[in-house]
Write an enzyme that holds these catalytic residues in place. Structure first.
Site, PDB file in Angstrom:
ATOM      1  N   THR A 100       4.354   1.732   2.557  1.00 46.77           N
ATOM      2  CA  THR A 100       5.445   2.090   1.289  1.00 46.77           C
ATOM      3  C   THR A 100       6.347   3.483   2.208  1.00 46.77           C
ATOM      4  O   THR A 100       6.841   3.208   2.170  1.00 46.77           O
ATOM      5  CB  THR A 100       4.925   2.048  -0.105  1.00 46.77           C
ATOM      6  OG1 THR A 100       5.524   1.335  -0.271  1.00 46.77           O
ATOM      7  CG2 THR A 100       6.378   3.064  -0.473  1.00 46.77           C
ATOM      8  N   CYS A 101       5.804   4.527   2.159  1.00 42.68           N
ATOM      9  CA  CYS A 101       6.043   5.749   2.636  1.00 42.68           C
ATOM     10  C   CYS A 101       7.268   5.210   3.945  1.00 42.68           C
ATOM     11  O   CYS A 101       7.871   6.514   4.393  1.00 42.68           O
ATOM     12  CB  CYS A 101       4.709   7.329   3.074  1.00 42.68           C
ATOM     13  SG  CYS A 101       6.077   8.262   2.655  1.00 42.68           S
ATOM     14  N   GLY A 145       0.637  -1.152   0.086  1.00 40.89           N
ATOM     15  CA  GLY A 145      -0.176   0.029   0.020  1.00 40.89           C
ATOM     16  C   GLY A 145       0.668   1.436   0.248  1.00 40.89           C
ATOM     17  O   GLY A 145       2.116   1.728   0.003  1.00 40.89           O
ATOM     18  N   CYS A 146       0.538   2.369  -0.414  1.00 34.81           N
ATOM     19  CA  CYS A 146       0.906   3.671  -0.595  1.00 34.81           C
ATOM     20  C   CYS A 146       1.448   4.322   0.817  1.00 34.81           C
ATOM     21  O   CYS A 146       2.869   4.784   1.612  1.00 34.81           O
ATOM     22  CB  CYS A 146       0.270   4.772  -0.813  1.00 34.81           C
ATOM     23  SG  CYS A 146      -1.252   4.694  -0.603  1.00 34.81           S
ATOM     24  N   TYR A 147       0.604   3.207   1.708  1.00 34.36           N
ATOM     25  CA  TYR A 147       0.811   4.479   3.295  1.00 34.36           C
ATOM     26  C   TYR A 147       2.174   3.837   3.857  1.00 34.36           C
ATOM     27  O   TYR A 147       2.897   4.117   4.544  1.00 34.36           O
ATOM     28  CB  TYR A 147       0.070   4.179   4.038  1.00 34.36           C
ATOM     29  CG  TYR A 147      -1.148   5.936   4.123  1.00 34.36           C
ATOM     30  CD1 TYR A 147      -0.555   7.106   4.607  1.00 34.36           C
ATOM     31  CD2 TYR A 147      -2.723   5.479   3.636  1.00 34.36           C
ATOM     32  CE1 TYR A 147      -1.108   7.902   4.615  1.00 34.36           C
ATOM     33  CE2 TYR A 147      -3.229   6.022   3.624  1.00 34.36           C
ATOM     34  CZ  TYR A 147      -2.996   7.842   4.498  1.00 34.36           C
ATOM     35  OH  TYR A 147      -4.081   9.073   4.493  1.00 34.36           O
TER      36      TYR A 147
END
Length: 346
Positions: A153-154, A149-151
């Site tokens: 990964t960040c 997911g994007c969260y």
């Protein structure tokens, strides 16, 4: 030349993958699937593709589309993959999946946080978490890659060097992260309408966002112990972009410059990870439209605490561009292929 199919091609993640692959010299998109637009040209749905890619959308007929491609990228809602991916695997296809269905190693954790029965836990044994900076060697030969997911990964890349080097306490890690509206997908739900989002900034799913468990899984692997975090997502009135602010308590006194050097050493071979010099901070416009992640580190000496700021494009390194990076690894291409364009800035 590798033939690639995209299932769920007309959502924001799917169409961004399609856009990126137009520049890829080693990939040919041979099937695009969209149940809502069967028989329609994708360039009629997204006019930016006119004269660039005018293929018509296929129906989700596994037997038919499986003959057209070697690798499939699936951008489907959570839980829907159970109707698709087992059939593709049975036909000896490889899959990069964007749902949460193949990101977990413990099926009970998935079922608790997603509120559904997994129904294909046996496939978790062959799936690999699609974060290249941590799992590159396993991604290479994987049959199923669960794109993060994007969260996560960040957040994971932002804090990984600290946990891997035992720099911070593993208790009381706090992550506050803010995402552009495309993080919700191509949704017509009321909370994502223009008048609801513009000139507004809000937190949501406080203490119970499902990505919490995904982040905790990977941080636990890095630290070799079970880790719980406090994670709060926020919605920002912009189309794309993500910024995470991560707080950790240092075990010993150290300086900002020492930690910047540690981060640069940790990521020295990672083209897409840009560790900023001391005093420089990331901004969403510097990563928008790209596969880069920008990271800065600051030590708060008063509290003996480190603050990490990590920034990605939620549709780029947070989803579609990272999928292309995974695809490159799986196909034996240079990871940068088709992904070397800088961010949009404006």
């Amino acid at each position: 030349m590798i033939n690639v199919g995209i299932i769920g091609a007309t959502g924001y993640v799917g169409i961004e993958i399609l856009r990126l692959l137009q520049k890829h010299p080693g990939v040919k998109v041979t099937s695009i699937v969209s149940q809502n637009f069967v028989g329609q040209k994708v360039s009629d749905i997204y006019p930016t593709l006119r004269n660039v890619f005018d293929m018509k959308c296929d129906a989700l007929d596994i037997e038919s589309i499986s003959k057209k491609a070697d690798i499939f990228v699936t951008a489907l809602p959570h839980g829907v993959s159970k109707e698709v991916i087992p059939k593709l695997i049975a036909l000896d296809k490889r899959v990069i999946d964007h749902s949460g269905d193949f990101r977990y190693k413990n099926v009970e954790v998935y079922e608790k946080w997603y509120g559904i029965t997994h129904q294909m836990p046996e496939l978790l044994e062959m799936s690999v978490y699609g974060l290249p900076e941590l799992y590159r060697d396993k991604i290479k030969d994987a049959k199923i890659v669960g794109n993060p997911g994007c969260y996560p990964t960040c957040s994971i890349l932002g804090i990984a060097p600290l946990l891997k080097n035992n720099i911070i306490e593993t208790k009381n890690i706090i992550i506050d992260a803010a995402s552009g509206v495309t993080g919700a997908g191509r949704s017509t739900d009321l909370p994502y309408q223009f008048c609801e989002c513009t000139e507004n900034y809000k937190a949501y799913k406080v203490s119970n966002h499902r990505h919490t468990s995904e982040i905790e899984q990977e941080l636990s692997f890095l630290a070799n112990e079970d880790i719980l975090i406090s994670f709060t997502p926020h919605l920002v009135p912009m189309k794309r972009g993500m910024l995470a602010t991560i707080y950790g308590n240092l075990k010993t006194e150290t300086s900002t410059s020492e930690l910047v050097n540690l981060y640069k050493e940790f990521y020295k071979n990672e083209y897409f990870v840009r560790v900023l010099d001391e005093g420089k901070l990331p901004e969403t416009k510097f990563t928008a439209g790209s596969n880069f992640i920008d990271i800065s580190v600051v030590v708060d000496k008063r509290l003996n605490r480190v603050v990490v700021l990590s920034c990605v494009d939620n549709l780029g390194k947070g989803a579609s561009a990272q999928a292309v990076q995974d695809l490159n690894i799986m196909c034996g291409y240079d990871e940068k292929t088709g992904l070397e364009s800088p961010g949009l800035y404006l």
